[in-house]
Design a protein around this motif. Structure first.
Motif, mmCIF file in Angstrom:
data_model
loop_
_atom_site.group_PDB
_atom_site.id
_atom_site.type_symbol
_atom_site.label_atom_id
_atom_site.label_comp_id
_atom_site.label_asym_id
_atom_site.label_seq_id
_atom_site.Cartn_x
_atom_site.Cartn_y
_atom_site.Cartn_z
ATOM 1 N N ASN A 111 -10.015 5.583 -5.127
ATOM 2 C CA ASN A 111 -8.596 4.970 -5.285
ATOM 3 C C ASN A 111 -8.794 3.428 -4.749
ATOM 4 O O ASN A 111 -8.125 2.609 -5.446
ATOM 5 C CB ASN A 111 -7.475 5.254 -4.807
ATOM 6 N N ILE A 139 -8.710 -3.997 -9.658
ATOM 7 C CA ILE A 139 -6.876 -4.695 -10.403
ATOM 8 C C ILE A 139 -7.061 -6.146 -10.967
ATOM 9 O O ILE A 139 -6.836 -6.440 -12.020
ATOM 10 C CB ILE A 139 -5.859 -4.107 -10.228
ATOM 11 N N TRP A 178 -4.799 -8.255 -5.541
ATOM 12 C CA TRP A 178 -4.650 -6.407 -5.066
ATOM 13 C C TRP A 178 -5.730 -6.557 -4.480
ATOM 14 O O TRP A 178 -5.755 -5.056 -3.403
ATOM 15 C CB TRP A 178 -4.641 -5.888 -6.380
ATOM 16 N N LEU A 192 0.368 -0.925 0.251
ATOM 17 C CA LEU A 192 -0.655 -0.057 -0.165
ATOM 18 C C LEU A 192 0.764 1.295 0.394
ATOM 19 O O LEU A 192 0.759 1.904 -0.755
ATOM 20 C CB LEU A 192 -0.859 -0.467 1.350
ATOM 21 N N LYS A 239 -6.259 -0.682 2.830
ATOM 22 C CA LYS A 239 -6.066 1.087 2.250
ATOM 23 C C LYS A 239 -8.077 1.590 2.836
ATOM 24 O O LYS A 239 -7.609 2.699 3.203
ATOM 25 C CB LYS A 239 -6.625 0.948 0.557
ATOM 26 N N ALA A 273 -6.273 -3.995 -0.947
ATOM 27 C CA ALA A 273 -7.826 -2.464 -1.146
ATOM 28 C C ALA A 273 -8.413 -2.397 -0.311
ATOM 29 O O ALA A 273 -8.400 -1.588 0.520
ATOM 30 C CB ALA A 273 -8.862 -2.795 -2.335
ATOM 31 N N ASP A 290 2.405 2.561 -2.983
ATOM 32 C CA ASP A 290 1.511 1.979 -4.072
ATOM 33 C C ASP A 290 1.857 3.733 -4.607
ATOM 34 O O ASP A 290 1.015 4.916 -3.671
ATOM 35 C CB ASP A 290 -0.237 1.970 -4.030
ATOM 36 N N PHE A 304 -1.946 5.228 -4.369
ATOM 37 C CA PHE A 304 -2.217 6.224 -2.946
ATOM 38 C C PHE A 304 -2.121 6.774 -2.821
ATOM 39 O O PHE A 304 -3.103 8.158 -2.132
ATOM 40 C CB PHE A 304 -2.062 4.532 -1.925
ATOM 41 N N THR A 316 -7.968 -0.231 -6.941
ATOM 42 C CA THR A 316 -6.954 -0.956 -6.704
ATOM 43 C C THR A 316 -7.900 -2.236 -6.196
ATOM 44 O O THR A 316 -7.620 -3.227 -6.951
ATOM 45 C CB THR A 316 -6.870 -0.943 -4.941
#
Length: 305
Positions: free
Chosen positions: A261, A268, A272, A72, A279, A276, A75, A78, A265
């Motif tokens: 975002n 994807i 992922w 994370l 996040k 996510a 990235d 992010f 994510t």
């Protein structure tokens, strides 16, 4: 004697009414408590666990430790979304609250048609965020078409488009809260300030604003959390565009906010999904900490009436 009898009957009736309620209150509380456990607490705890897992569906989750969190923070998408969210939130909090307070102050000065203006300013809040996003996208593209460009061609256009949309939608709602606060300012304080020779500006800063701090606390809290949780307007207005390729080869959406975002994510692929979820956990912690800090900071400035 009649008064004593009536009082005794009232006490008896109130006791007879209270006792069944006191005995059965767990039965009335149970549905709400069960809904809270099933609808919020269990998914919340399960979501925290999944943030430490690699999974395609929750049933096949495999614990991998803090790998998702390391991925994370490496990235760039992010980090860019966090920067965009922070910038949009700060600017929107200032713009919305300043204009909402100014409009509320003007509409409490015994202007003709003030009730009509209150209704007109409040109406945009009744429109859904997705609808507003598409409407304002058409408006902005129509204006920018004269300059041979469009909204998502430039990150600056997208940023100010979001600010204008948020301000247009939320100013009326915050205005209602400020009007309630302004109407609650004690009249004797205003009269005392006038007698002491204070002008309008001094009265505003020394008397009105300190007494309206509870409303300011609520409005800043709402605009702060709304800014960080912004999703539907962002998705409909810009969708995160434009997309820029960095020197490292990573693609970054220049107007993408944190909530969008997280969804991007997740979409994807299965590798992922855990990232996510991580996040989402960081997102929750960030919003909760900032909201609590803001409440503590503004409540400390409230005056006791």
């Amino acid at each position: 004697m009649k008064k004593r009898r009536s009082e005794s009957k009232t006490n008896l009736n109130s006791r007879l009414i209270r006792r069944p309620i006191q005995r059965c209150f767990p039965l009335f509380l149970l549905p709400t408590f069960a809904a809270f456990i099933i609808g919020f607490l269990v998914p919340f705890v399960w979501g925290i666990y999944l943030s430490f897992c690699k999974f395609n569906t929750p049933k096949d989750a495999t614990f991998i430790g803090i790998g998702n969190y390391l991925k994370l923070f490496n990235d760039p998408g992010f980090l860019n979304a966090f920067k965009n969210t922070a910038l949009v939130t700060v600017v929107s909090v200032v713009v919305i609250n300043v204009f909402a307070f100014a409009v509320a102050y003007a509409l409490t000065q015994k202007l003709k048609g003030s009730n009509l203006f209150r209704t007109v300013f409040f109406m945009p809040n009744l429109i859904g965020g997705v609808v507003l996003g598409y409407i304002w996208k058409m408006i902005f593209d129509g204006i920018l078409h004269a300059y041979n460009t469009y909204l998502t061609a430039n990150a600056t256009y997208g940023f100010w488009g979001l600010i204008i949309l948020l301000a247009w939608q939320q100013i009326g709602y915050m205005m209602i809260i400020y009007i309630a606060g302004l109407q609650a300012v004690p009249g004797d304080m205003l009269e005392a300030a006038t007698i002491d020779g204070a002008n309008r500006w001094q009265t505003l800063w020394k008397v009105i604003i300190p007494n309206v701090m509870p409303s300011i606390t609520i409005c800043v809290f709402l605009t702060l959390t709304n800014g960080f949780k912004l999703f539907d307007q962002n998705m409909a207005l810009t969708g995160g565009a434009p997309v820029v390729t960095l020197a490292t080869g990573h693609q970054v959406s220049m107007t993408e906010m944190l909530a969008l975002n997280i969804l991007s994510t997740f979409n994807i692929g299965k590798n992922w999904h855990g990232v996510a979820q991580a996040k989402a956990v960081v997102f929750f912690i960030l919003v909760a900490v900032l909201a609590l800090a803001q409440l503590r900071a503004t409540r400390s400035k409230e005056v006791q009436q």
